[in-house]
Write a protein that holds these residues in place. Structure first.
Motif, PDB file in Angstrom:
ATOM      1  N   GLY A 125       0.794  -1.220   0.000  1.00 32.46           N
ATOM      2  CA  GLY A 125       0.000   0.000   0.000  1.00 32.46           C
ATOM      3  C   GLY A 125       0.824   1.267   0.000  1.00 32.46           C
ATOM      4  O   GLY A 125       0.421   2.279   0.578  1.00 32.46           O
ATOM      5  N   MET A 126       1.984   1.247  -0.664  1.00 33.39           N
ATOM      6  CA  MET A 126       2.891   2.388  -0.666  1.00 33.39           C
ATOM      7  C   MET A 126       3.060   2.965  -2.072  1.00 33.39           C
ATOM      8  O   MET A 126       3.203   2.217  -3.043  1.00 33.39           O
ATOM      9  N   ILE A 127       3.025   4.299  -2.144  1.00 29.86           N
ATOM     10  CA  ILE A 127       3.240   5.009  -3.394  1.00 29.86           C
ATOM     11  C   ILE A 127       4.546   5.798  -3.289  1.00 29.86           C
ATOM     12  O   ILE A 127       4.721   6.592  -2.359  1.00 29.86           O
ATOM     13  N   PHE A 128       5.440   5.561  -4.243  1.00 32.62           N
ATOM     14  CA  PHE A 128       6.737   6.223  -4.232  1.00 32.62           C
ATOM     15  C   PHE A 128       6.821   7.205  -5.402  1.00 32.62           C
ATOM     16  O   PHE A 128       6.952   6.792  -6.558  1.00 32.62           O
ATOM     17  N   PRO A 129       6.740   8.508  -5.127  1.00 30.88           N
ATOM     18  CA  PRO A 129       6.907   9.497  -6.200  1.00 30.88           C
ATOM     19  C   PRO A 129       8.386   9.743  -6.474  1.00 30.88           C
ATOM     20  O   PRO A 129       9.241   9.509  -5.610  1.00 30.88           O
ATOM     21  N   ALA A 130       8.685  10.202  -7.674  1.00 28.92           N
ATOM     22  CA  ALA A 130      10.068  10.518  -8.050  1.00 28.92           C
ATOM     23  C   ALA A 130      10.064  11.726  -8.969  1.00 28.92           C
ATOM     24  O   ALA A 130       9.299  11.776  -9.939  1.00 28.92           O
TER      25      ALA A 130
END
Length: 227
Positions: free
Chosen positions: A116-121
């Motif tokens: 359930g994790m969103i990693f923006p870059a």
């Protein structure tokens, strides 16, 4: 031996041992036309040459974005990204890690669905410089088996064991934890099953509010510490 379009794909396919491709599905001219101007030309060249397919015996899949439209909406609708850009799933792992391309923001979001994790870059520099094809080729060359694998509670890799125990994945399947990790299920090989990818990812999106992780590079840029 298939023809290598460029050295980056050759590095991915040969040096990193993601070849040969499995379950190759040709990409229609209709699909190529639909995504011209939305996705980089380099990605469409890969599609045209190699189709939608699995690599590394299915640890990574080059995906048809059409199949994941509802998944993207379900995961991003409660986040700040919902109306920020038009996002498309261009790749996924055997365990449900989704790699998204934004029309304006590029390869700017990775979703670790089991957790359930969103990693923006922050890829704005390269996008502003018109280096979309560069971002795609370096993305494919930068993939590695360890990064796509999932580890269990003892930090032991799962893919090889899951492949042996559960068998080869079809293009529409993934290895999913049952019960889901978000429901308190243990991260163990005994709790993995072959599940339909889209249906399982939609279920995971409903179980808990996704956690948006910090983009450390963007934080440093905002502080003037990174150029």
């Amino acid at each position: 031996m298939i023809k290598m379009l460029d050295d980056k794909f050759a590095y991915f396919y040969q040096k990193k041992a993601f070849g040969p491709a499995v379950d190759v599905r040709p990409v229609s001219e209709h699909t190529l036309s639909k995504y011209r101007g939305k996705l980089p030309n380099k990605l469409l060249e890969y599609w045209e040459a190699y189709g939608f397919a699995g690599y590394g015996r299915g640890i990574f899949w080059m995906t048809d974005p059409d199949e994941y439209t509802d998944v993207v909406e379900a995961w991003l609708e409660r986040t700040r990204f919902s109306d920020a850009d038009n996002y498309y799933v261009i790749g996924r792992s055997a365990f449900g890690e989704l790699m998204l391309w934004g029309t304006r923001s590029g390869p700017s979001i990775t979703i670790q669905c089991p957790w359930g994790m969103i990693f923006p870059a922050d890829k704005s520099r390269w996008m502003n410089e018109g280096k979309q094809d560069f971002l795609i080729s370096t993305w494919i060359a930068g993939l590695n088996h360890d990064g796509l694998d999932q580890t269990d509670e003892a930090e032991a890799p799962l893919f090889e064991r899951a492949h042996k125990l559960l068998g080869h994945l079809a293009p529409d399947e993934m290895y999913g934890f049952v019960p889901a990790l978000a429901m308190g299920g243990p991260c163990r090989i005994s709790n993995l099953q072959k599940v339909k990818a889209v249906e399982h990812l939609m279920l995971l999106a409903k179980l808990a509010e996704p956690e948006v992780m910090r983009d450390i590079v963007k934080d440093l840029k905002d502080q003037g510490l990174w150029k």
